[in-house]
Scaffold this motif. Structure first.
Motif, PDB file in Angstrom:
ATOM      1  N   GLY A 134      -6.236  10.748  -4.269  1.00 33.92           N
ATOM      2  CA  GLY A 134      -6.719   9.635  -5.438  1.00 33.92           C
ATOM      3  C   GLY A 134      -5.877   8.508  -5.200  1.00 33.92           C
ATOM      4  O   GLY A 134      -6.531   7.441  -5.346  1.00 33.92           O
ATOM      5  N   SER A 135      -4.538   8.448  -5.029  1.00 41.30           N
ATOM      6  CA  SER A 135      -3.511   7.528  -4.803  1.00 41.30           C
ATOM      7  C   SER A 135      -3.991   6.581  -3.756  1.00 41.30           C
ATOM      8  O   SER A 135      -4.205   5.363  -3.905  1.00 41.30           O
ATOM      9  CB  SER A 135      -2.114   7.998  -4.573  1.00 41.30           C
ATOM     10  OG  SER A 135      -1.463   6.750  -4.830  1.00 41.30           O
ATOM     11  N   ALA A 136      -4.396   7.490  -2.488  1.00 42.88           N
ATOM     12  CA  ALA A 136      -4.688   6.299  -1.479  1.00 42.88           C
ATOM     13  C   ALA A 136      -5.959   5.751  -1.523  1.00 42.88           C
ATOM     14  O   ALA A 136      -6.204   4.713  -1.179  1.00 42.88           O
ATOM     15  CB  ALA A 136      -4.718   7.344  -0.217  1.00 42.88           C
ATOM     16  N   GLY A 192      -7.058   6.611 -10.827  1.00 38.98           N
ATOM     17  CA  GLY A 192      -7.748   7.517  -9.701  1.00 38.98           C
ATOM     18  C   GLY A 192      -7.077   8.613  -9.379  1.00 38.98           C
ATOM     19  O   GLY A 192      -7.808   9.588  -8.974  1.00 38.98           O
ATOM     20  N   VAL A 193      -5.773   8.682  -9.536  1.00 35.21           N
ATOM     21  CA  VAL A 193      -5.033  10.010  -9.271  1.00 35.21           C
ATOM     22  C   VAL A 193      -5.396  11.169 -10.110  1.00 35.21           C
ATOM     23  O   VAL A 193      -5.910  12.077  -9.718  1.00 35.21           O
ATOM     24  CB  VAL A 193      -3.402   9.662  -9.417  1.00 35.21           C
ATOM     25  CG1 VAL A 193      -2.647  11.030  -9.251  1.00 35.21           C
ATOM     26  CG2 VAL A 193      -2.753   8.543  -8.384  1.00 35.21           C
ATOM     27  N   TYR A 217       0.732  -1.089  -0.069  1.00 34.29           N
ATOM     28  CA  TYR A 217      -0.094  -0.072   0.041  1.00 34.29           C
ATOM     29  C   TYR A 217       0.814   1.384  -0.083  1.00 34.29           C
ATOM     30  O   TYR A 217       0.584   2.228  -0.856  1.00 34.29           O
ATOM     31  CB  TYR A 217      -0.815  -0.096   1.069  1.00 34.29           C
ATOM     32  CG  TYR A 217      -1.766   1.125   1.186  1.00 34.29           C
ATOM     33  CD1 TYR A 217      -2.961   1.349   0.363  1.00 34.29           C
ATOM     34  CD2 TYR A 217      -1.635   2.141   2.117  1.00 34.29           C
ATOM     35  CE1 TYR A 217      -3.720   2.352   0.390  1.00 34.29           C
ATOM     36  CE2 TYR A 217      -2.448   3.192   2.088  1.00 34.29           C
ATOM     37  CZ  TYR A 217      -3.524   3.438   1.277  1.00 34.29           C
ATOM     38  OH  TYR A 217      -4.397   4.700   1.349  1.00 34.29           O
ATOM     39  N   LEU A 218       1.904   1.143   0.767  1.00 26.39           N
ATOM     40  CA  LEU A 218       2.537   2.540   0.728  1.00 26.39           C
ATOM     41  C   LEU A 218       3.282   2.547  -0.442  1.00 26.39           C
ATOM     42  O   LEU A 218       3.646   3.912  -0.754  1.00 26.39           O
ATOM     43  CB  LEU A 218       3.633   2.257   2.106  1.00 26.39           C
ATOM     44  CG  LEU A 218       2.991   2.412   3.480  1.00 26.39           C
ATOM     45  CD1 LEU A 218       4.177   1.903   4.630  1.00 26.39           C
ATOM     46  CD2 LEU A 218       2.560   3.759   3.668  1.00 26.39           C
ATOM     47  N   GLN A 219       3.922   1.684  -1.211  1.00 24.58           N
ATOM     48  CA  GLN A 219       4.650   1.930  -2.330  1.00 24.58           C
ATOM     49  C   GLN A 219       3.649   2.315  -3.422  1.00 24.58           C
ATOM     50  O   GLN A 219       3.927   3.129  -4.142  1.00 24.58           O
ATOM     51  CB  GLN A 219       5.235   0.633  -2.782  1.00 24.58           C
ATOM     52  CG  GLN A 219       5.913   0.517  -4.010  1.00 24.58           C
ATOM     53  CD  GLN A 219       6.609  -0.905  -4.463  1.00 24.58           C
ATOM     54  OE1 GLN A 219       7.073  -1.641  -3.393  1.00 24.58           O
ATOM     55  NE2 GLN A 219       6.678  -1.132  -5.629  1.00 24.58           N
TER      56      GLN A 219
END
Length: 308
Positions: free
Chosen positions: A212-214, A239-240, A171-173
């Motif tokens: 958007g990324s999250a 989504g970004v 998720y973080l990457q």
């Protein structure tokens, strides 16, 4: 890709060959007109591969120059360059750096200009004109799709880069690779450079990209995407763009637009999964485009959502 077009002539061959116009052509991939953003995006390509950066430059120049020769009035805004830039990146992902890649990138960049003109004309006709739909990256997707379909004999297979990680690391990457995959790069460092450029252009745009990324990655994991694909940004990049487009670009930025952008990002994740399951062909930024077009049409009937 900016929310509005120029109202005064800003075209011409001289404008097309201006460094600022070409840099803005890169920053307009993310709806911005900022020379530093454009340069950081170019740096992100160089980090990935300098040959990819070269193809991006070829596509940008070809589309910008052709747009100027066709009489486009928004050349200095970078509006004729971003589809060509993405086309150059798409050529690299399909063909690598072989000799044919360079003339194909140039030809693809040239074709982006008339296809852009067509979409602008189409959305200005009745009854579509009332919705004010942007051409956005649709010209790139059309030309890149044709390029991909007609160069199958030249295409090279990229080596697998999947890395098995735990869900938290995945998720973080993805928070950064989602940003880099907008320009067809899977790189944490490239994503960080681009995100820095977005915050330089506007803190709202940078924040919208992070949102958007999250949200995109959370939705992708909930929908059952393979964690390796999520980590590479393949599930969340559209989504970004949707988040930026709906929260601060094509709608007036307020609480309602940001909430609408969250919904749009979630819808984009579903559309991305559907397109991924439907075909093996690359779908580029179509999930973002289709979602944004539909939600902008719906927004015309929602009082709290207004155009800038």
């Amino acid at each position: 890709m900016a929310a509005t077009d120029a109202t005064t002539p800003t075209g011409g061959v001289g404008a097309a060959l201006d460094v600022r116009s070409l840099s803005d052509g890169l920053s307009q991939i993310f709806f911005q007109r900022n020379v530093w953003t454009g340069l950081l995006i170019l740096a992100a390509f160089v980090v990935a591969d300098w040959r990819m950066a070269l193809l991006v430059a070829i596509g940008t120049v070809a589309s910008t120059l052709t747009g100027a020769l066709m009489g486009a009035q928004n050349v200095r805004l970078g509006m004729q360059g971003f589809c060509g830039a993405l086309l150059g990146a798409a050529v690299y992902t399909a063909l690598g750096s072989q000799g044919w890649a360079y003339p194909i990138a140039a030809l693809g960049g040239i074709l982006c200009a008339p296809v852009t003109w067509f979409f602008v004309w189409l959305f200005a006709t009745h009854p579509l004109a009332r919705f004010g739909l942007p051409a956005t990256t649709a010209p790139f997707c059309v030309v890149a799709g044709v390029m991909h379909a007609t160069t199958s004999g030249l295409q090279v297979r990229s080596p697998a880069v999947h890395v098995v990680e735990d869900t938290g690391v995945t998720y973080l990457q993805s928070l950064l690779t989602n940003v880099s995959e907008v320009v067809l790069i899977s790189s944490v460092w490239s994503g960080a450079l681009i995100l820095l450029g977005l915050f330089i252009a506007s803190w709202k745009v940078g924040l919208a990209a992070v949102m958007g990324s999250a949200v995109g990655s959370l939705c992708a994991l909930a929908l059952g995407w393979a964690e390796a694909d999520v980590a590479e940004g393949l599930a969340g990049y559209s989504g970004v763009l949707t988040a930026i487009a709906l929260s601060v670009v094509f709608l007036r930025s307020n609480v309602a637009s940001w909430l609408y952008a969250v919904v749009g990002t979630a819808v984009t994740a579903v559309v991305t999964l559907a397109m991924n399951d439907a075909t093996d062909a690359p779908h580029y930024t179509w999930p973002y485009i289709l979602t944004t077009w539909v939600l902008l049409i719906i927004a015309t009937g929602i009082r709290a959502l207004r155009r800038p």
